[in-house]
Design a protein around this motif. Structure first.
Motif, PDB file in Angstrom:
ATOM      1  N   CYS A 320      61.454   8.898  58.174  1.00  0.00           N
ATOM      2  CA  CYS A 320      61.506  10.175  58.875  1.00  0.00           C
ATOM      3  C   CYS A 320      62.760  10.890  58.406  1.00  0.00           C
ATOM      4  CB  CYS A 320      61.545   9.974  60.387  1.00  0.00           C
ATOM      5  SG  CYS A 320      61.730  11.522  61.327  1.00  0.00           S
ATOM      6  N   GLN A 321      62.584  12.093  57.881  1.00  0.00           N
ATOM      7  CA  GLN A 321      63.719  12.861  57.385  1.00  0.00           C
ATOM      8  C   GLN A 321      64.514  13.417  58.557  1.00  0.00           C
ATOM      9  OE1 GLN A 321      65.109  13.009  54.694  1.00  0.00           O
ATOM     10  NE2 GLN A 321      66.413  14.820  54.725  1.00  0.00           N
ATOM     11  N   LEU A 322      65.783  13.031  58.643  1.00  0.00           N
ATOM     12  CA  LEU A 322      66.635  13.417  59.758  1.00  0.00           C
ATOM     13  C   LEU A 322      67.560  14.588  59.423  1.00  0.00           C
ATOM     14  CD1 LEU A 322      67.768   9.851  60.948  1.00  0.00           C
ATOM     15  CD2 LEU A 322      65.752  11.140  61.659  1.00  0.00           C
ATOM     16  N   ASP A 323      67.897  14.722  58.164  1.00  0.00           N
ATOM     17  CA  ASP A 323      68.851  15.752  57.766  1.00  0.00           C
ATOM     18  C   ASP A 323      68.136  17.064  57.482  1.00  0.00           C
ATOM     19  OD1 ASP A 323      71.815  16.009  57.077  1.00  0.00           O
ATOM     20  OD2 ASP A 323      70.896  16.878  55.298  1.00  0.00           O
ATOM     21  N   ASP A 324      68.842  18.168  57.707  1.00  0.00           N
ATOM     22  CA  ASP A 324      68.241  19.480  57.458  1.00  0.00           C
ATOM     23  C   ASP A 324      67.945  19.700  55.975  1.00  0.00           C
ATOM     24  OD1 ASP A 324      68.275  20.258  60.130  1.00  0.00           O
ATOM     25  OD2 ASP A 324      70.338  20.961  60.011  1.00  0.00           O
ATOM     26  N   ARG A 325      68.710  19.056  55.125  1.00  0.00           N
ATOM     27  CA  ARG A 325      68.463  19.175  53.688  1.00  0.00           C
ATOM     28  C   ARG A 325      67.284  18.296  53.295  1.00  0.00           C
ATOM     29  NH1 ARG A 325      73.060  16.749  50.096  1.00  0.00           N
ATOM     30  NH2 ARG A 325      71.927  14.854  50.637  1.00  0.00           N
ATOM     31  N   PRO A 326      66.282  18.803  52.576  1.00  0.00           N
ATOM     32  CA  PRO A 326      65.109  18.000  52.213  1.00  0.00           C
ATOM     33  C   PRO A 326      65.484  16.789  51.356  1.00  0.00           C
ATOM     34  CG  PRO A 326      64.694  20.332  51.845  1.00  0.00           C
ATOM     35  CD  PRO A 326      66.156  20.204  52.124  1.00  0.00           C
ATOM     36  N   LEU A 327      64.726  15.726  51.512  1.00  0.00           N
ATOM     37  CA  LEU A 327      64.867  14.538  50.668  1.00  0.00           C
ATOM     38  C   LEU A 327      63.936  14.719  49.475  1.00  0.00           C
ATOM     39  CD1 LEU A 327      66.157  11.649  50.527  1.00  0.00           C
ATOM     40  CD2 LEU A 327      64.009  10.814  51.517  1.00  0.00           C
ATOM     41  N   ARG A 328      64.500  14.737  48.262  1.00  0.00           N
ATOM     42  CA  ARG A 328      63.736  15.092  47.065  1.00  0.00           C
ATOM     43  C   ARG A 328      63.605  13.896  46.124  1.00  0.00           C
ATOM     44  NH1 ARG A 328      64.000  20.830  46.686  1.00  0.00           N
ATOM     45  NH2 ARG A 328      65.567  21.720  48.097  1.00  0.00           N
ATOM     46  N   SER A 359      52.654  13.888  58.015  1.00  0.00           N
ATOM     47  CA  SER A 359      52.976  13.609  56.628  1.00  0.00           C
ATOM     48  C   SER A 359      53.277  14.886  55.867  1.00  0.00           C
ATOM     49  CB  SER A 359      51.810  12.877  55.964  1.00  0.00           C
ATOM     50  OG  SER A 359      50.683  13.722  55.924  1.00  0.00           O
ATOM     51  N   CYS A 360      53.933  14.715  54.714  1.00  0.00           N
ATOM     52  CA  CYS A 360      54.158  15.858  53.848  1.00  0.00           C
ATOM     53  C   CYS A 360      52.855  16.222  53.148  1.00  0.00           C
ATOM     54  CB  CYS A 360      55.245  15.533  52.832  1.00  0.00           C
ATOM     55  SG  CYS A 360      54.943  14.020  51.905  1.00  0.00           S
ATOM     56  N   ALA A 361      52.802  17.402  52.586  1.00  0.00           N
ATOM     57  CA  ALA A 361      51.589  17.867  51.931  1.00  0.00           C
ATOM     58  C   ALA A 361      51.299  17.033  50.692  1.00  0.00           C
ATOM     59  CB  ALA A 361      51.745  19.335  51.538  1.00  0.00           C
ATOM     60  N   PRO A 362      50.019  16.794  50.355  1.00  0.00           N
ATOM     61  CA  PRO A 362      49.677  16.032  49.149  1.00  0.00           C
ATOM     62  C   PRO A 362      50.328  16.650  47.920  1.00  0.00           C
ATOM     63  CG  PRO A 362      47.737  16.391  50.511  1.00  0.00           C
ATOM     64  CD  PRO A 362      48.838  17.210  51.118  1.00  0.00           C
ATOM     65  N   GLY A 363      50.897  15.784  47.080  1.00  0.00           N
ATOM     66  CA  GLY A 363      51.538  16.266  45.874  1.00  0.00           C
ATOM     67  C   GLY A 363      52.963  16.746  46.080  1.00  0.00           C
ATOM     68  N   ALA A 364      53.497  16.613  47.291  1.00  0.00           N
ATOM     69  CA  ALA A 364      54.849  17.092  47.570  1.00  0.00           C
ATOM     70  C   ALA A 364      55.877  16.199  46.883  1.00  0.00           C
ATOM     71  CB  ALA A 364      55.095  17.117  49.070  1.00  0.00           C
ATOM     72  N   ASP A 365      57.001  16.781  46.521  1.00  0.00           N
ATOM     73  CA  ASP A 365      58.082  16.003  45.912  1.00  0.00           C
ATOM     74  C   ASP A 365      59.310  15.993  46.805  1.00  0.00           C
ATOM     75  OD1 ASP A 365      58.906  18.588  45.682  1.00  0.00           O
ATOM     76  OD2 ASP A 365      59.456  18.474  43.566  1.00  0.00           O
ATOM     77  N   ARG A 366      59.110  16.299  48.081  1.00  0.00           N
ATOM     78  CA  ARG A 366      60.236  16.338  49.005  1.00  0.00           C
ATOM     79  C   ARG A 366      59.736  16.120  50.427  1.00  0.00           C
ATOM     80  NH1 ARG A 366      61.920  22.363  47.793  1.00  0.00           N
ATOM     81  NH2 ARG A 366      61.134  21.639  45.787  1.00  0.00           N
ATOM     82  N   LEU A 367      60.672  15.760  51.294  1.00  0.00           N
ATOM     83  CA  LEU A 367      60.404  15.644  52.729  1.00  0.00           C
ATOM     84  C   LEU A 367      61.355  16.583  53.450  1.00  0.00           C
ATOM     85  CD1 LEU A 367      60.030  11.830  53.555  1.00  0.00           C
ATOM     86  CD2 LEU A 367      58.277  13.575  53.727  1.00  0.00           C
ATOM     87  N   VAL A 375      58.163   6.748  50.763  1.00  0.00           N
ATOM     88  CA  VAL A 375      59.021   6.937  49.599  1.00  0.00           C
ATOM     89  C   VAL A 375      59.116   5.628  48.826  1.00  0.00           C
ATOM     90  CG1 VAL A 375      60.392   8.734  50.714  1.00  0.00           C
ATOM     91  CG2 VAL A 375      61.152   6.361  50.837  1.00  0.00           C
ATOM     92  N   LEU A 376      59.367   5.756  47.525  1.00  0.00           N
ATOM     93  CA  LEU A 376      59.648   4.617  46.661  1.00  0.00           C
ATOM     94  C   LEU A 376      61.091   4.729  46.209  1.00  0.00           C
ATOM     95  CD1 LEU A 376      58.859   2.160  44.923  1.00  0.00           C
ATOM     96  CD2 LEU A 376      58.116   3.769  43.157  1.00  0.00           C
ATOM     97  N   LEU A 377      61.862   3.673  46.439  1.00  0.00           N
ATOM     98  CA  LEU A 377      63.281   3.651  46.091  1.00  0.00           C
ATOM     99  C   LEU A 377      63.535   2.617  45.011  1.00  0.00           C
ATOM    100  CD1 LEU A 377      64.644   3.546  49.752  1.00  0.00           C
ATOM    101  CD2 LEU A 377      64.545   5.578  48.305  1.00  0.00           C
ATOM    102  N   ARG A 378      64.382   2.963  44.050  1.00  0.00           N
ATOM    103  CA  ARG A 378      64.859   1.992  43.073  1.00  0.00           C
ATOM    104  C   ARG A 378      66.347   1.790  43.317  1.00  0.00           C
ATOM    105  NH1 ARG A 378      63.400  -0.477  38.520  1.00  0.00           N
ATOM    106  NH2 ARG A 378      61.397   0.609  38.463  1.00  0.00           N
TER     107      ARG A 378
END
Length: 415
Positions: A320-328, A359-367, A375-378
């Motif tokens: 869940c995105q908590l910050d006002d800045r989007p997670l990209r 959920s975010c829109a299909p194909g989105a690159d941000r939350l 999300v997938l994290l490395r």
């Protein structure tokens, strides 16, 4: 003196009466001081004129909340009865404060989800039910509030309870939580702490009765043994490793592995509050001495050698995105899990179809803020995690801004 503790959160749409219900619980359990009640009665007279005290003012503590008549932030209240102690989180209902609801419900063992009897199941009800399923809250109370405004009609209550049962199946809540539906009038106190004469057709427990009797505490002892190392204690030639057990039972003589370096050794001694003990269990805080001189530091994890999880460098989580800045996608973050923090990069953002409008829109690159997605994290270094379904303690994580230290997102590990 009651010793059992239950963590409770409230949720629901705007104006469903969450703060009033919490105020009623505090008032009826005699957890309100005389000066607090006097202040609320005075504020009620200024706002509404003569009449009963507006008990919602007991929890709406921010000036903006009192001016607007809404709940904005999570309000924590502590109260007790003769049978149990409670920590109650009154969470906001507005969609723009979904992140606050996630915060309040993340540690809850029971969620009181309010529904206005006149409106029934609404979008925000679906949202909060989905969040409860995601967070695997083990008990849910469906409080059908404002029954006095529908003439205490049994058919209205039954229809809403049936609709919610269908919703619980749709979002997977029924597989995780025990759901109890209770008809209430929070303003009048009907079925909150005392049974209501106005609804003789209902023979179930009141909300307070259920809170006092429901099973409390996650099954930490039944979870896999996990000891995140928080601090290294040096005493002469010996070293001990201190931390709080996140799950399971730890025994002297047990063969363990120190992760993520995968060094195996044996537990030589366990100290609890300065006393040597043969065993300890979650959530006790202990210090442990190991038989071999292996390198152990803060952020390492001690686990059973025969069932130790494998360190990984890719983590999938629902956040869940908590910050006002989007997670990209491509953003550098700090992954905090237990006592370990490692740099990571957001490799992918995916929609969560089962959550519908969460959920975010299909194909989105941000939350965006308040959105929930996968999300997938490395990670730059190996990490050791459990899935959230295995353990709420070792299956949760935070994504933090590595520069400013702000919390960007809260997540649950799915793979």
């Amino acid at each position: 003196m009651p010793t059992s503790l239950l963590r409770v959160a409230t949720a629901g749409s705007v104006d469903d009466g969450k703060s009033t219900l919490v105020g009623r619980l505090l008032y009826d359990s005699k957890s309100v001081l005389a000066d607090q009640l006097a202040a609320v009665e005075e504020a009620s007279r200024r706002r509404h004129g003569a009449g009963a005290a507006d008990l919602a003012l007991l929890t709406d503590g921010l000036r903006a909340e009192r001016e607007q008549g809404i709940t904005i932030d999570v309000a924590y209240r502590y109260f007790a009865t003769g049978k149990r102690r409670f920590i109650l989180a009154d969470t906001p209902g507005h969609v723009q404060y979904t992140r606050n609801m996630v915060t309040g419900a993340s540690t809850a063992e029971l969620l009181i989800l309010l529904v206005d009897a006149r409106k029934g199941i609404v979008t925000q009800t679906r949202r909060h039910a989905a969040v409860a399923a995601l967070l695997r809250v083990p008990h849910v109370v469906l409080a059908v509030n404002k029954m006095d405004l529908v003439g205490y009609d049994e058919a209205t209550f039954a229809a809403i309870a049936a609709d919610f049962a269908t919703l619980a199946e749709d979002v997977g809540l029924s597989e995780i939580a025990a759901v109890t539906a209770i008809p209430v009038s929070a303003a009048d106190g009907d079925n909150v702490a005392t049974p209501a004469d106005t609804m003789p057709w209902y023979g179930g427990p009141t909300i307070l009765e259920l809170l006092e009797t429901v099973a409390s505490g996650d099954d930490l002892v039944g979870s896999p043994m996990r000891l995140p190392v928080q601090y290294v204690i040096r005493s002469g030639r010996h070293r001990a490793y201190a931390g709080q057990l996140a799950g399971g039972v730890l025994r002297v003589g047990e063969r363990v592995t120190v992760l993520p370096e995968c060094r195996s050794t044996t537990v030589a001694a366990i100290d609890l509050l300065g006393t040597s003990v043969p065993m300890a269990w979650a959530p006790q805080s202990v210090s442990v001495r190991l038989a071999d001189d292996v390198e152990v530091g803060r952020g390492d994890l001690i686990a059973p050698a025969h069932t130790a999880p494998e360190p990984v460098s890719e983590v999938r989580a629902t956040v869940c995105q908590l910050d006002d800045r989007p997670l990209r996608v491509g953003e550098k973050v700090e992954l905090r899990h237990g006592t370990r923090s490692v740099p990571a990069v957001v490799q992918d953002v995916e929609p969560s179809p089962e959550l519908g409008d969460l959920s975010c829109a299909p194909g989105a690159d941000r939350l965006a803020v308040n959105e929930i997605g996968r999300v997938l994290l490395r990670t730059a270094q190996p990490v050791v995690l459990d899935t959230y379904a295995t353990s709420r303690q070792t299956g949760s994580c935070l994504l933090v801004d590595p520069d400013g230290g702000a919390t960007l997102a809260a997540g649950i590990v799915t793979h």
